[in-house]
Design a protein around this motif. Structure first.
Motif, short mmCIF file in Angstrom:
data_model
loop_
_atom_site.label_atom_id
_atom_site.label_comp_id
_atom_site.label_asym_id
_atom_site.label_seq_id
_atom_site.Cartn_x
_atom_site.Cartn_y
_atom_site.Cartn_z
N ARG A 83 0.84 -1.21 0.00
CA ARG A 83 0.00 0.00 0.00
C ARG A 83 0.87 1.25 0.00
NH1 ARG A 83 -3.08 0.16 5.67
NH2 ARG A 83 -4.20 1.87 4.67
N TRP A 84 2.15 1.09 0.36
CA TRP A 84 2.98 2.30 0.38
C TRP A 84 3.31 2.80 -1.01
CZ3 TRP A 84 3.30 5.45 4.23
CH2 TRP A 84 3.02 4.94 5.50
N LEU A 85 2.95 2.01 -2.03
CA LEU A 85 3.04 2.59 -3.38
C LEU A 85 2.17 3.83 -3.45
CD1 LEU A 85 2.86 -0.47 -5.78
CD2 LEU A 85 4.70 1.18 -5.56
N GLN A 86 1.08 3.80 -2.71
CA GLN A 86 0.12 4.89 -2.78
C GLN A 86 0.51 5.97 -1.80
OE1 GLN A 86 -2.45 4.99 -4.75
NE2 GLN A 86 -2.17 2.97 -5.66
N ALA A 87 1.66 6.63 -2.08
CA ALA A 87 2.10 7.64 -1.12
C ALA A 87 1.23 8.87 -1.19
CB ALA A 87 3.55 8.01 -1.39
N GLY A 88 0.44 9.00 -2.22
CA GLY A 88 -0.47 10.12 -2.31
C GLY A 88 0.07 11.29 -3.12
N PHE A 89 1.27 11.16 -3.68
CA PHE A 89 1.86 12.28 -4.42
C PHE A 89 1.73 12.05 -5.91
CE2 PHE A 89 4.27 12.01 -0.44
CZ PHE A 89 3.84 13.19 0.10
#
Lengths: 166, 525, 518, 101, 665
Positions: free
Chosen positions: E631-637
């Motif tokens: 899920r850390w692929l989805q850092a939101g940037f």
């Protein structure tokens, strides 16, 4: 020259400057189009892109009067080198591919032809490419609506004339 | 020369488009009291379009190449068109009351929705990359706006921003791909002297591409173009690693829009994706260049890998989500993966009949997914209340017997997404998996079913939270607006109907296009 | 009569719907639901008795067949039918159902509508599993039976019910999903989901060895988990223990039989060669399961867990019998399925009774119950004895046939070793059962709470009587059952052994009669 | 000497690459937007190049259409930018990261 | 020949049991219950006698009486009917079972007077009669096994009759489980028999349809197994015999499975008399004699039987010396006597074994009932050390037990003398064992001596000497007639019972009824096909000598016992004997504990929960962890997302370019 301006677009910290250098890119591309015997496209390039769109962009920049990127705690530093590396890879691949284009049999150069002329384009546009043309109009219409919807606060004016500009 | 115009051929698109314009006008010149009219009109438009579509289907004229072969008429197009219309109709039903509650301009919402529908329909019907690209752009731009429709909500803004940037980023790739293909498919006719005497210019017509790949002038460019188009389409249908936008955008967008995006654009993406790759870059046995065959083989195997990645990533990450919308977003990624399995099978199939079957499977799968997905989001929307506030798993705890209708229908959708028998999801899964097995992709299918087992964990988690736990905080059952209730009923019945008696629908979707497309390619050889 | 099976499947489902509708009727009372459920299930049982007409006489072929197109485009048909083997399992289901409902008469006060509705839906699914002759249809019911049980465990279960429910669902789902792959693969190999057609096709053009092995594995895993065969058994103790009494009864009585039935109907009949190739490892697992289950059952502090582990042991016998490939063994296995359904079902009822009274299942909590509850003690002893396998009670017939079939089988070398080991299971059964009885029923009443327990009431006695009668009757006059199931079982056995290279096959007893087995 | 087709292709590729790199590097939304425009132009160059070397009108029409699309995107994109600027007084995309994980 | 009367023999007690259970529990009327119980047994007794002795009764004709009731199990070529058969052997058995059983029922009516579970007791007792008679009259192995397990069940129920006494429950459990171990062997023996012969029936049964080849007739025609250890595992007659013997050892309390019998004394005394002395425990002997055909073809098995029998006899006798509980003494003497019977079987003296079974049934039942009467009179006091001098309180009991004492000690003219002497003689003259026969005889003789000693001890401590109880609380009294009459009858039988088997050697006349009766029913040792009378004549002198020796031994035993205990009744016995050689403790420590602990700690806690579930949970956690990481692929940037997309795109392009480059190396 085009490449230079393009690099400038990326390099500039102030969006206004990069916008201007983008215009530079457009102009130089227009010249290339002329060289490629596509005067009509060149003209449209200058009018629509360098004219309308960029003006719009600049307008927005002014409207939101953003100065150069605020110096906040810069995040994702690693992305800059990463992007450069990726760009390098991409160039490499493209080169790799273009070699084949080189090896393919030589094509006759762009001897002057009439395809680039406004008349021929127009005829094609209204016969063979009638449908895409119509669809384009739909696209623009929808863009107007969308822009209005998004940008209006109550019934703001500039959102409407944004619509007109395109 | 005069344009070959055949209005009947594009009747559905025209109708929906007209409806959109009318809605816009009504919206502009009507008192706020009559807002509901817009909804009615757009619904009517969709229905009429569907009727027109069915009529087209009924007098199934062979693919007339009106508009210079830019529009095709085949089951693939019509089937998908119906799916789009269905999706939009359901979304309309979801959104009308919602728009009122949120004080949003319903008229504009509806017209944008209709425009998006037009875009999707064009994507399905376009037989020319121009049309496909335009349709895709219309769809994208419309959905950018829709995603950001709740202007005052930061999350909505952010999702639309992310969607816009990444969307146009990837569509640039698609465009580049188109350009390269256009260039690559030119044919240099060699004169006596061995040097190219004259050049047959490249084409963007899918059928012609198919006929030319064997003797394309720049095979390497063809490959590069294919890869770039893969990026563009992969973005639309959210396959790993181009799925990256999905969770954020789905979570931020207003719930009805999310429902729409998860069901419609994904299907549209698949429609054009399949048309371009399966019919545009088919397996061609040609002595002239071995590259053509290997191109086909390349993109098929690439897709297979992407399918595995997509399924696994979607399911595994969905396990750890606590926001229902986000969980459903990941699950939609996973489902894109399942559908890709069918797509891979369709691509790998060299026998037209089996290819038809595979395409039908994918179509059916997307239909079922659309139905159950919209149903699930309907429930989510009701429970989330205005402003999408209550979307975390905790908000569902123990509501099972407090508001049984919602809970049980949501459980039904979850089980269907999970692929339990007697629900639509089951039939969809066995169709795509069956197609893959038929092509011998056993590993792919085994990974698929194992993923299904994993997905059981998070789908059931919602059921467990609703039924097995007791609610701690107070819960007043939300009132279900009539239109949403209609959506719920339709989707529930749809899930059950497609799960128990899917025969007729599947038969309707049976595609028979390729046979004649193949003949086309033969003739042009 | 036509559509008998469809009626059987739909009747309980209709009952569930009726309940839901009744839910909206103005003067609804919660205690009406159980009545509706009871009436519906009893009706189902009565209807299912019609299956007995002409059973066994007609040989191995299926009766009451219904064969209509279901999903033409994917080749799935709605093909129902019963033969001697499946008929008894259907009857077992329909018999246990009213009993299960009676057993929850007072135990379930929370959400009766959903509870009984789920039970009825479950019954539909279970009947469907046993009567469907289309692989896809079978899978459909097989999976569908998970959902209601999932809810039953999860909503009305004990403390760790959620854990148990998830474990039950995912554990079994994994297996059956692989089976789904196998089914689809079969479809594309032979272009049909239809069981009889498939049998013919397989006979005409056998599978390649590798393919057969893989398919066999895909099917077998699903069924092994369901049975459960050691070491796939760990879902069972949790599920049984946490489930409500009725749930445990159905789970042990019917759901486990789906696994063994599947082995008999599909693994053996469809993949005879693979069955023979894999007989040895499977038999080893079965024997391990028999002894292991018994030993672990012996030391359980919780009565219900004890019975659960005893199921592992008993079902091990069934698998053993199935893979002996002898008429004796397979008949015994089928019979043992019914026995286990009756006896273990009854045992769970008893556990339910004391749980309802004391709200604990810990053996240490009890002791000397025979004093306050003589009837309970007596019947409990009888049920336990039938589970131990006392002659003239049902358990003995099954186990004896299985063991003797195993001894005379040629599916493995030195079958007598297997038989001797498996036979120790009978000793262990006596050990854990009697020990448990000793601690629960006999001795002084230590805990004052137990002194004032009430004996079984009429309802409880009434729902036990049919089971006890069956235990005795099945033990004394088993031919009623065996004769009717013989043709079907024999036919399946024929497939397994004739598919051997030699073709002809005779039991080792026939072969080696005369000289001692070397 | 005659300019080779591959030169133009190379040039457009370089421009495209710069555009992509820009999208990743720039933090100002408008700047990113402009980079995307740059990418589109690169593609246009490719089209025109092919078209003129094939003496074919399709490519140029494509360019025409692309321009309109770009215009539309511009309108909507700037609309979005304005909307988001209203809610949070910044154009730094890295600020827009409440939706994550 | 067919007769349905046979079924009456077994079903009458069953009916009695049912009536007592259903009706008796309602009207708690001891008269009624007793009448039903005894009446049902009396009926079967009469029928048994009629069938045995009528004009062409079982004991007079060669071929057995048959009664095919229904076909029980019939799958493939396996067939087990519910069919009864009464030949000379089973007829003899049925006779004394029914008769002794009847007497004990009568006795029990008096003994159990006033018990709460009166009806329960008698329905169990009747049920036992049903099972025992089924066992005896069964016409095939499987039905025999039914009775076999049936008696086991009944003994379980009757031992645990006092449900709220813990030791009773434990004893019952122990008895059942130990029997189960034996039954394991029995079942496997049956299966092996079926495997070899394809049949499980004893007699060719015309009524059952096809006249099948029977299990026994198969062995009759088979060759004799070699006398080697290997024969045990060869899967032939020897294997069958050994397996069956395991069953017999379990039921008849032979080493190593005898441990349950002493504990079984926790049950009411009539139960001990009926089940654990007269009938059930001799079922093992019956089974071996019934299968004598198999055993005579398995010399190895015979040898094992003889050894085990002799060992058990001696072992139990020594323990019997040191017991203080009057019933325990009798229990160990029972084990010892059973050892005798097995010894007889082992040396091929099947008839002698049966003969001893019968006489033993008489005098051991007598002794048990006598002890029961004593206990009854002493208000359920069982410890002999608190008795003494009872003979003046309960004369009849004393007199009858006196007879029993002499009988078991092997004093001439009493029943025990003849049977025991027969066994010793047959052991001495056993064919095919050579000098080892003499050793066995020695053990037998020693056992006889010990028997006399400990029986004397018991009698002396109980009846002679001064009383060691305070008659303030305990008033010993004679028992009611319902108890004394059976005693008297049994006493008479114990006195004259021996005369049915008077050997030729004593009275130069062939009046050995029992031998003549049973000869056709049992198999002869293959070695001794020549008619026995001739060599009997040859050995007359030797036999008489041995008889004299055994008489001397008996008298010595009596004398020694008298001398030892008359004066010092409470003479301390060796502790190791008093504690039964600590066998129970050893079993507990070496077998039961390890298994229990191993299964709890090892199998359940470690393997089940630890390994299997543990690995599954680990798998699940691994997947979840993977999700946490991914899920850390989805850092939101957005820019990161764009970068990821670009990476993907580059990979794709690179891939395609690599494949697509026509002149790629």
């Amino acid at each position: 020259m085009a490449i230079g301006c393009a690099l400038a677009v990326v390099a500039q910290r102030n969006p206004l400057y990069s916008a201007i250098s983008l215009i530079g890119v457009f102009i130089s591309l227009a010249c290339l189009y002329v060289m490629l015997a596509a005067p009509f496209i060149a003209a449209v390039q200058v009018i629509v892109y360098a004219g309308a769109i960029m003006v719009l962009v600049v307008f927005v920049i002014m409207l939101l009067n953003v100065e150069e990127e605020e110096h906040r705690r810069p995040r994702l530093r690693f992305l800059v080198p990463a992007a450069v590396v990726l760009a390098g890879v991409m160039i490499a691949e493209v080169a790799f591919i273009l070699v084949s284009v080189q090896q393919s049999p030589a094509v006759p150069g762009s001897s002057t032809s009439d395809v680039g002329l406004t008349q021929s384009i127009g005829s094609a546009l209204f016969t063979r490419y009638l449908l895409p043309f119509e669809i384009t109009s739909i696209l623009l219409l929808m863009a107007i609506v969308g822009a209005m919807t998004l940008a209006r606060r109550g019934g703001l004016l500039q959102s409407r004339d944004q619509g007109k500009r395109d | 020369m005069m344009p070959i115009i055949n209005w009947s051929l594009i009747a559905p698109e025209v109708i929906v488009c007209a409806a959109a314009v009318i809605v816009m006008l009504i919206d502009a010149f009507s008192r706020p009291a009559q807002r509901w009219i817009t909804g009615g009109v757009s619904l009517a438009g969709l229905v009429i379009a569907a009727v027109a579509c069915v009529c087209l289907w009924a007098n199934g004229t062979p693919a007339a190449d009106a508009f210079n072969g830019m529009i095709v008429l085949d089951e693939l197009r019509l089937g998908f068109t119906l799916i789009f219309l269905l999706v939009s109709a359901l979304t309309l039903l979801l959104s009308t009351v919602w728009a009122e509650n949120e004080q949003l301009p319903a008229g504009e919402f509806h017209s944008l929705l209709l425009f998006a529908t037009v875009g999707m329909m064009l994507m399905a019907s376009g037989n020319d990359l121009v049309i496909v690209f335009l349709g895709l752009e219309i769809l994208s731009i419309a959905t950018y706006v829709l995603a950001g429709f709740r202007r005052t909500d930061i999350r909505s803004n952010e999702s639309s921003l992310k969607y816009f940037i990444l969307g146009s980023f990837s569509s640039a790739f698609l465009l580049y791909g188109i350009a390269l293909v256009y260039g690559a498919t030119s044919i240099a006719e060699l004169g006596p002297g061995g040097e190219a005497s004259r050049i047959v210019p490249g084409t963007t017509n899918i059928a012609e591409i198919a006929s030319r790949i064997s003797e394309a002038q720049y095979p390497a460019l063809l490959y590069a173009g294919a890869a770039m188009m893969l990026v563009g389409f992969g973005f639309k249908i959210a396959t790993a690693p181009f799925h990256i936008w999905t969770p954020d955008v789905y979570e931020g967008a207003p719930t009805p829009v999310t429902a729409f995006m998860a069901a419609g654009p994904k299907a549209a993406g698949f429609a054009s994706f399949m048309r371009v790759f399966i019919f545009g870059l088919p397996f061609v046995v040609s002595a002239s260049s071995a590259s053509a065959g290997s191109l086909h083989q390349t993109w098929v195997s690439t897709l297979a890998v992407m399918a595995i990645l997509t399924m696994t990533l979607g399911n595994v990450v969905a396990i750890v989500q606590n926001n229902v919308k986000r969980m459903l977003a990941y699950s939609s990624i996973a489902h894109a993966g399942y559908a890709l399995v069918g797509f891979v099978a369709a691509g790998a199939a060299t026998d037209p009949a089996k290819r038809d079957a595979a395409i039908t499977a994918v179509m059916f799968y997307l239909l079922t997914y659309a139905v159950m997905n919209i149903g699930a989001f309907a429930v989510v929307q009701i429970i989330a209340r205005s402003g999408d506030r209550r979307t975390s798993i905790e908000d569902y705890s123990g509501i099972g017997f407090q508001s049984p209708v919602l809970a049980f229908s949501l459980s039904l959708f979850m089980l269907s997404l999970l692929g339990m028998p007697l629900t639509a999801g089951f039939i969809g899964k066995i169709m795509v998996f069956g197609a893959a097995i038929d092509q011998g992709y056993y590993v792919l299918v085994v990974i698929g079913v194992l993923n299904t087992a994993v997905s059981a964990y998070y789908y059931l988690r919602l059921v467990i939270v609703m039924f097995f736990g007791e609610r701690t905080t107070a819960w007043q059952a939300p009132r279900i607006p009539a239109s949403v209730a209609v959506t719920l009923v339709l989707t529930v019945l749809g899930v059950l109907y497609l799960g128990v008696f899917p025969g007729r629908v599947i038969n309707a979707f049976q595609t028979k296009i390729e046979s004649q497309l193949f003949t086309q390619t033969q003739t042009q050889k | 009569m036509p559509y008998l099976l469809t009626i059987l499947i739909l009747l309980p489902f209709a009952g569930a719907l009726a309940m839901v509708l009744y839910n909206f009727a103005p003067p609804r009372k919660d205690e009406h639901y159980r009545w509706i459920a009871l009436i519906v299930t009893v009706a189902t049982f009565v209807v299912s008795l019609l299956l007995l007409r002409g059973a066994g006489a007609s040989g191995a072929e299926f009766r009451f067949e219904e064969n209509v197109n279901w999903i033409g485009s994917i080749g799935a048909r709605y093909h129902l039918g019963v033969d001697g083997a499946s008929m008894w399992l259907v009857l077992l289901t329909t018999l246990l159902m009213p009993i299960a409902i009676l057993s929850s008469w007072t135990a379930i006060s929370k959400r009766p509508l959903a509870y009984y509705a789920f039970l009825l839906i479950l019954e539909s699914a279970m009947i469907g599993v046993f009567v469907s002759l289309d692989l896809l249809l079978f899978y459909l019911f097989f999976e569908a039976s998970l959902v209601p049980m999932f809810f039953l465990i999860g909503i009305w279960g004990g403390e760790r019910r959620i854990y148990a429910a998830i474990k039950f669902f995912i554990y079994t789902a994994v297996g059956s999903l692989l089976m789904l792959v196998g089914i689809i693969a079969l479809y594309f190999l032979y272009n049909t989901f239809d069981y009889p057609t498939l049998l013919g096709a397989l006979r005409a053009s056998p599978l390649a060895p590798r393919a057969e092995t893989l398919l066999f594995g895909a099917f077998a895993l699903a069924f092994f988990i369901k049975v459960p065969l050691w070491p796939f058994h760990t879902w069972l103790p949790d599920a049984h223990t946490e489930a409500p009494t009725a749930g445990s009864v159905i789970l042990a009585g019917v759901l486990l039989k789906m696994g063994t039935y599947g082995l008999l109907r599909f693994n053996l009949a469809l993949f005879p060669n693979a069955s023979r190739w894999w007989a040895l490892p499977i038999i080893v697992l079965a024997v391990i399961g028999i002894i292991y289950g018994a030993l672990v059952a012996m030391v359980q502090p919780d009565v219900k867990r004890l019975v659960a582990y005893s199921s592992v042991s008993h079902m091990g016998f069934v698998v053993l019998g199935l893979f002996s490939f002898t008429e004796l063994g397979m008949q015994g296995a089928l019979y043992q399925m019914l026995n286990h359904g009756v006896s273990t079902g009854a045992l769970f009822l008893f556990v339910g009774f004391i749980y309802e009274r004391r709200h604990t299942r810990m053996i240490s909590e009890f002791g000397g119950l025979s004093t306050p509850m003589p009837w309970f003690a007596t019947l409990f002893v009888i049920a336990s004895l039938s589970s131990i396998g006392l002659p003239f009670l049902n358990g003995f017939v099954g186990e004896f046939l299985i063991l003797i079939g195993m001894w005379t089988s040629t599916s493995v070398g030195h079958p007598w070793i297997v038989t001797m080991l498996a036979a120790t299971g009978v000793i262990w059964a006596a050990v854990y059962m009697l020990w448990m009885l000793q601690r629960v029923l006999f001795g002084e009443v230590t805990n004052p709470e137990n002194a004032k327990l009430t004996d079984l009431n009429t309802r409880e006695l009434g729902l036990l009587l049919p089971l006890l009668f069956l235990m005795l009757f099945m033990g004394v006059y088993p031919r009623v059952f065996l004769d009717r199931s013989l043709p079907s079982v024999a036919a399946i056995r024929e497939r397994v052994i004739r598919s051997e290279a030699g073709g002809e096959f005779t039991t080792s007893a026939e072969l080696e009669r005369g000289e001692p087995q070397r | 000497m005659e300019p080779q087709l591959s030169w133009y292709l190379a040039l457009s590729a370089v421009l495209f690459t710069i555009g992509t790199a820009g999208v990743i590097i720039k933090r100002n939304v408008i700047a990113m937007f402009m980079c995307i425009e740059l990418m589109l132009n690169a593609v246009n160059l490719t089209f025109v190049a092919f078209a003129s070397f094939f003496h074919d009108v399709t490519g140029q029409l494509f360019v025409f259409i692309v321009m309109t699309v770009a215009a539309a995107e511009a309108a909507v994109g700037l609309g979005i930018i304005i909307a988001i600027f209203r809610n949070r007084e910044t154009l730094d995309v890295d600020e827009a990261s409440i939706l994550k994980l | 020949m067919e007769t349905n009367l046979l079924s009456i023999i077994i079903f009458a007690p069953l009916a009695g049991a049912a009536i007592n259970w259903l009706v008796g529990r309602r009207l708690r009327n001891e008269m009624f219950i007793g009448a039903v119980a005894c009446g049902s047994v009396a009926v079967s007794t009469l029928v048994a006698f009629y069938l045995a002795f009528n004009s062409h009764g079982a004991l007079r004709t060669e071929e057995p009486l048959l009664d095919h009731i229904w076909t029980w199990l019939h799958v493939g070529n396996f067939r087990a009917d519910f069919a009864l058969a009464m030949d000379r052997l089973s007829g003899t058995y049925a006779l004394f079972i029914t008769f002794v059983g009847f007497l004990i029922h009568v006795f029990a009516v008096g003994y159990m007077h006033g018990e709460a579970g009166f009806y329960r007791f008698f329905s169990y007792l009747n049920l036992f009669m049903f099972a025992m008679l089924t066992l005896v009259l069964a016409d095939n192995f499987v039905l025999m096994f039914v009775g076999w397990e049936g008696v086991g069940l009944c003994s379980y129920l009757l031992i645990g009759y006092y449900t709220n006494r813990k030791e009773a429950g434990d004893a019952a459990k122990k008895a059942f489980i130990t029997n189960r171990i034996g039954d394991w062997g029995f079942v496997l023996g049956i299966m092996l028999t079926f495997f070899i012969t394809g049949s499980v029936s004893f007699f060719a049964n015309p009524a059952a349809g096809e006249a099948t080849q029977t299990a026994l007739s198969y062995f009759k025609s088979a060759a004799v197994d070699p006398f080697t250890l290997g024969a045990i595992f060869a899967g032939g007659a020897t294997s069958v015999a050994v397996l069956l013997f395991i069953g017999a050892a379990g039921k008849s309390a032979q080493i190593p499975l005898y441990v349950w019998l002493p504990d079984a004394m926790a049950g009411p005394t009539p139960v001990s008399a009926l089940i654990h002395a007269a009938t059930m425990v001799t079922a093992g002997v019956y089974m071996i004699v019934r299968c004598s055909e198999i055993f005579v073809h398995a010399p190895t098995a015979m040898f094992i039987v003889a050894i085990i029998g002799a060992a058990t006899a001696l072992f139990a006798a020594t323990i019997g010396l040191a017991q203080n509980d009057i019933k325990k003494v009798l229990a160990y003497s029972t084990i010892s006597q059973l050892g005798y019977m097995f010894l007889a079987c082992g040396v091929g003296a099947f008839i002698a074994a049966i003969f001893h079974v019968i006489t033993h049934a008489f005098f051991k039942a007598l002794l048990f009932l006598g002890s029961g009467s004593v206990i009854h009179g002493m208000h359920h006091e069982q410890d002999m050390r608190r008795m003494g001098g009872l003979k003046k309180y309960m004369p009849i009991t004393f007199a009858t037990m006196f007879v029993g004492w002499l009988a078991i000690s092997g004093v001439p003219v009493f029943a025990g003398f003849f049977s025991k002497d027969e066994i010793l003689w047959k052991t001495w003259s056993a064919a095919g064992m050579g000098s080892f026969a003499k050793v066995l005889w020695g053990i037998g003789a020693l056992t006889a001596f010990l028997t006399a000693v400990y029986m004397t001890r018991m009698m002396v401590i109980t009846f002679w000497g001064e009383k060691r109880f305070d008659d303030a609380h305990i008033h010993p009294h004679e028992s009611p007639p319902s108890m004394t009459i059976p005693l008297i009858v049994l006493a008479i039988l114990s006195t004259i019972g021996g005369f049915i088997g008077v050997p030729y050697a004593f009275v130069n006349r062939d009046i050995n009824v029992i031998e003549h009766t049973l000869e056709p029913a049992v198999a002869k040792m293959p070695g001794s096909e020549t008619t026995e009378h001739t060599d009997e004549h040859a050995h007359v002198a030797e036999e008489r000598l041995l008889a004299g020796v055994s008489i001397v031994i008996a008298l010595l035993g009596l004398g020694l016992g008298w001398i030892l205990f008359k004066r010092r009744p409470l003479l301390e016995m060796p502790r190791v004997l008093e504690n039964k050689y600590y066998v129970d403790e050893i079993y507990n420590q070496t077998l039961i504990r390890p298994i229990e602990v191993g299964s709890r700690e090892g199998l359940w806690k470690v393997f089940d929960i630890g390994v299997i579930d543990g690995s599954l949970h680990a798998l699940g956690d691994a997947v979840t962890e993977l999700g946490r990481v991914a899920r850390w692929l989805q850092a939101g940037f957005v820019r990161a997302y764009a970068a990821i997309i670009l990476v993907g795109a580059l990979i794709l392009i690179g891939l395609f370019a690599y494949f697509g480059f026509p002149i790629a190396p």
